[in-house]
Write a protein that holds these residues in place. Structure first.
Motif, PDB file in Angstrom:
ATOM      1  N   GLY A  51      56.966 -11.000 -36.099  1.00  0.00           N
ATOM      2  CA  GLY A  51      55.995 -11.840 -35.421  1.00  0.00           C
ATOM      3  C   GLY A  51      56.494 -13.260 -35.209  1.00  0.00           C
ATOM      4  O   GLY A  51      57.606 -13.618 -35.604  1.00  0.00           O
ATOM      5  N   LYS A  52      55.661 -14.073 -34.605  1.00  0.00           N
ATOM      6  CA  LYS A  52      56.004 -15.471 -34.380  1.00  0.00           C
ATOM      7  C   LYS A  52      55.845 -16.260 -35.678  1.00  0.00           C
ATOM      8  O   LYS A  52      55.071 -15.873 -36.563  1.00  0.00           O
ATOM      9  N   ASP A  76      57.870 -21.589 -46.298  1.00  0.00           N
ATOM     10  CA  ASP A  76      58.987 -21.873 -45.396  1.00  0.00           C
ATOM     11  C   ASP A  76      59.349 -20.669 -44.535  1.00  0.00           C
ATOM     12  O   ASP A  76      59.602 -20.802 -43.342  1.00  0.00           O
ATOM     13  N   VAL A  77      59.374 -19.485 -45.156  1.00  0.00           N
ATOM     14  CA  VAL A  77      59.691 -18.274 -44.402  1.00  0.00           C
ATOM     15  C   VAL A  77      58.640 -18.039 -43.321  1.00  0.00           C
ATOM     16  O   VAL A  77      58.960 -17.698 -42.182  1.00  0.00           O
ATOM     17  N   SER A  78      57.375 -18.238 -43.665  1.00  0.00           N
ATOM     18  CA  SER A  78      56.287 -18.029 -42.707  1.00  0.00           C
ATOM     19  C   SER A  78      56.336 -19.031 -41.562  1.00  0.00           C
ATOM     20  O   SER A  78      56.073 -18.688 -40.410  1.00  0.00           O
ATOM     21  N   LEU A  79      56.675 -20.278 -41.872  1.00  0.00           N
ATOM     22  CA  LEU A  79      56.695 -21.335 -40.864  1.00  0.00           C
ATOM     23  C   LEU A  79      57.941 -21.301 -39.987  1.00  0.00           C
ATOM     24  O   LEU A  79      57.899 -21.667 -38.813  1.00  0.00           O
ATOM     25  N   HIS A  80      59.061 -20.855 -40.546  1.00  0.00           N
ATOM     26  CA  HIS A  80      60.330 -20.965 -39.832  1.00  0.00           C
ATOM     27  C   HIS A  80      60.957 -19.627 -39.417  1.00  0.00           C
ATOM     28  O   HIS A  80      61.839 -19.602 -38.574  1.00  0.00           O
ATOM     29  N   PHE A  81      60.490 -18.526 -40.019  1.00  0.00           N
ATOM     30  CA  PHE A  81      61.016 -17.213 -39.627  1.00  0.00           C
ATOM     31  C   PHE A  81      59.938 -16.397 -38.927  1.00  0.00           C
ATOM     32  O   PHE A  81      60.012 -16.154 -37.725  1.00  0.00           O
ATOM     33  N   GLY A  95      55.978  -4.999 -45.288  1.00  0.00           N
ATOM     34  CA  GLY A  95      56.230  -6.331 -44.769  1.00  0.00           C
ATOM     35  C   GLY A  95      55.213  -7.317 -45.296  1.00  0.00           C
ATOM     36  O   GLY A  95      54.620  -7.112 -46.348  1.00  0.00           O
ATOM     37  N   TRP A  96      54.987  -8.384 -44.546  1.00  0.00           N
ATOM     38  CA  TRP A  96      53.988  -9.362 -44.950  1.00  0.00           C
ATOM     39  C   TRP A  96      53.274  -9.872 -43.710  1.00  0.00           C
ATOM     40  O   TRP A  96      53.769  -9.770 -42.603  1.00  0.00           O
ATOM     41  N   ASP A  97      52.106 -10.438 -43.929  1.00  0.00           N
ATOM     42  CA  ASP A  97      51.316 -10.994 -42.833  1.00  0.00           C
ATOM     43  C   ASP A  97      50.463 -12.110 -43.422  1.00  0.00           C
ATOM     44  O   ASP A  97      49.612 -11.862 -44.283  1.00  0.00           O
TER      45      ASP A  97
END
Length: 219
Positions: A51-52, A76-81, A95-97
């Protein structure tokens, strides 16, 4: 004296110097992950959904509802990946959401309450479910430590891997998991001890090597 003046000036420069602050991860730091996942998809035949990246506003909303700041590495992973990641297939994806953290945490805490009496429920309540593997199994991040180490949670505490540390942070966990294809459900539910080394998931373990070979990913 000229020499004394020069030494004094050098001393001032040294005192003024301060070590540069470590840079926070940026989206470019995660390009290796994208390339590895594309190869996992194209060569290994694993369907991958990325996802975005999340926005700061989205993350703050989740933190407000959780009443706790997200672990720095997961943030950081959520914001940048990516705010959402999933591997798809015949079995449920892994996965994660970010948008599902609240619901996943509620389900996880229900499983914690059902743990055997000898389990330290206080310890498990202070962890955040970030990867819900279904059936009560999950990867959870420690909220009490600065690094936010990742641990394996088995809903009934039956697996030998229950409570074992998987990585030093969420970013470290994903990095290791991608390297051994542990984010696919078939591997997440197999005995994780096959992939574990002394300090967590081991991309160089025999099981990881066999997994890459099976997918045609061996170098």
């Amino acid at each position: 004296h000229p020499w004394r003046e020069m030494i004094d000036e050098m001393g001032k420069r040294v005192r003024k110097y301060s070590a540069p602050k470590p840079k926070r991860p940026t989206r470019s730091d995660y390009q290796d992950w994208r390339r590895a996942l594309e190869r996992l998809r194209d060569v290994g035949g694993v369907e991958v959904s990325i996802g975005k990246p999340a926005t700061e506003a989205q993350v703050r909303i989740v933190e407000k509802r959780l009443q706790h700041k997200l672990p720095a590495s997961f943030r950081d992973v959520s914001l940048h990946f990516a705010s959402q990641f999933e591997t798809l297939g015949d079995q449920p994806g892994i996965g994660w959401d970010v948008t599902e953290l609240i619901e996943n945490q509620k389900v996880y805490l229900d499983y914690v309450d059902a743990l055997p009496p000898e389990e330290d429920r206080t310890l498990w309540r202070n962890r955040l479910c970030v990867v819900n593997a279904g059936g009560g199994d999950a990867a959870v991040v420690d909220l009490s430590s600065a690094g936010g180490a990742v641990y394996f949670f088995a809903c009934h505490g039956e697996l030998q891997v229950h409570g074992r540390r998987l990585a030093s942070s969420f970013r470290d966990f994903v990095d290791r998991a991608i390297a051994i294809d542990c984010l696919t459900s078939a591997n997440f539910h197999r005995p994780y001890e096959e992939f574990l080394g002394k300090d967590g998931l081991d991309p160089h373990s025999a099981a990881a090597t066999a997994c890459r070979k099976r997918l045609g990913l061996s170098k």
